[in-house]
Write an enzyme that holds these catalytic residues in place. Structure first.
Site, PDB file in Angstrom:
ATOM      1  N   GLU A  22      -6.270   4.235   4.415  1.00  0.00           N
ATOM      2  CA  GLU A  22      -7.330   4.658   3.348  1.00  0.00           C
ATOM      3  C   GLU A  22      -8.081   5.876   4.116  1.00  0.00           C
ATOM      4  O   GLU A  22      -8.448   5.797   5.138  1.00  0.00           O
ATOM      5  CB  GLU A  22      -8.105   3.167   3.143  1.00  0.00           C
ATOM      6  CG  GLU A  22      -8.803   2.624   4.247  1.00  0.00           C
ATOM      7  CD  GLU A  22      -9.976   1.856   3.849  1.00  0.00           C
ATOM      8  OE1 GLU A  22     -10.755   2.015   3.351  1.00  0.00           O
ATOM      9  OE2 GLU A  22      -9.709   0.569   3.860  1.00  0.00           O
ATOM     10  N   LYS A 156     -13.825  -9.251   4.684  1.00  0.00           N
ATOM     11  CA  LYS A 156     -15.117  -9.317   5.336  1.00  0.00           C
ATOM     12  C   LYS A 156     -15.815 -10.500   5.448  1.00  0.00           C
ATOM     13  O   LYS A 156     -15.853 -11.159   4.389  1.00  0.00           O
ATOM     14  CB  LYS A 156     -15.932  -8.136   4.497  1.00  0.00           C
ATOM     15  CG  LYS A 156     -15.098  -6.655   4.667  1.00  0.00           C
ATOM     16  CD  LYS A 156     -15.982  -5.653   3.927  1.00  0.00           C
ATOM     17  CE  LYS A 156     -15.433  -4.309   4.073  1.00  0.00           C
ATOM     18  NZ  LYS A 156     -14.007  -4.192   3.429  1.00  0.00           N
TER      19      LYS A 156
END
Length: 300
Positions: A22, A156
């Protein structure tokens, strides 16, 4: 509108391993000039493992799978580089915009190009206070309908981890711990939650991919949750204390919606003296190495 670089196209045609990367971490996740250094380092790490890197981004209204050095530099240092999830791709292409792709944008474009393995840091997921905000990352739904292996360090840790795991189960997305029966928490080796499956080698991961194809059925991702090494994780006690402070300050300031995640991540970096950023980078580096080995096993 989808341009696959010559190097990536030739590798795919020859059955050689390719790893999608990414670009959001380059444009929005790291400070300059460290972001460019890390971007080039990650591509080189893929090459050292015998695979071809395919960094994904949109430049001037053209989706690209595989960037040259000049294009990577543009993503790292250019002005007006937007953050593009899957939902943003069509308007970005139609208006000639340039942007760095998130997990959902990268996974979508990589799969369209025929890339089967994707390395990232941590996934998005269900946010805290979801019952009142209905805030959930687009990553989850996109991965439920995209046939790609995502090597990541879990989700996360600022998110609602158990709710995210439950949502992935509901969506039919397979989650496997790499060498562990615990789900990692991005900065942390162990989020405190188990996983149902453990895979112990790149070859086992590749076997799961082949079994997915043999079974057919709905397209969905395989999440390979690769924990950051204990020696490189953020100290769990420090993490818990600073995150609690960050959440309290976030609520006190009335920060909501898309502004929450960048606020919390920035707060962690500043109040851990950069330790959270170092753990983030350690996780990404480990994921990229593993993804290259998985891609090699997949193509053998």
């Amino acid at each position: 509108m989808l341009i696959v670089s010559e190097e990536v196209r030739e590798a795919l045609a020859a059955g050689r391993p390719v790893v999608a990367l990414e670009s959001t971490i380059i444009a929005h996740g790291l400070p300059r000039p460290q972001n460019l250094q890390v971007a080039l380092e990650l591509e080189e790490s893929v090459r050292r493992e015998g695979a071809v890197p395919a960094t994904v981004a949109v430049l001037d209204g053209r989706a690209r799978v595989g960037l040259d050095k000049e294009q990577v530099e543009r993503i790292a240092s250019g002005d007006g580089i937007r953050k593009l999830g899957h939902r943003d791709l069509a308007p970005a292409l139609a208006t000639g915009a340039s942007g760095a792709t998130t997990v959902s944008g990268t996974a979508f474009l990589a799969a369209r190009a025929g890339v089967r393995v994707f390395a990232t840091g941590g996934l998005g997921g269900v946010h805290r206070e979801w019952t009142s905000t209905q805030d959930e990352s687009a990553d989850l739904a996109l991965l439920s309908r995209t046939r790609i292996a995502v090597v990541c360090a879990g989700v996360k840790s600022i998110l609602d981890v158990p709710a995210t795991l439950q949502r992935l189960e509901t969506l039919g997305v397979t989650v496997a711990g790499y060498g562990t029966d615990r789900f990692p928490g991005f900065y942390l080796t162990d989020s405190g939650h188990p996983v149902d499956w453990t895979l112990n080698s790149p070859e086992e991961v590749a076997s799961v991919l082949r079994a997915q194809d043999a079974l057919g059925g709905p397209d969905s991702a395989l999440i390979v949750a690769n924990p950051v090494a204990e020696a490189e994780q953020l100290d769990p006690e420090l993490h818990a204390r600073v995150l609690a402070e960050a959440l309290q300050e976030c609520a006190g300031r009335g920060i909501t919606g898309q502004a929450v995640t960048p606020f919390l991540l920035d707060f962690l970096v500043r109040h851990t003296d950069g330790a959270s950023l170092r753990a983030n980078l350690a996780a990404v580096r480990g994921n990229v190495r593993l993804a290259a080995r998985v891609a090699a096993a997949w193509t053998r």
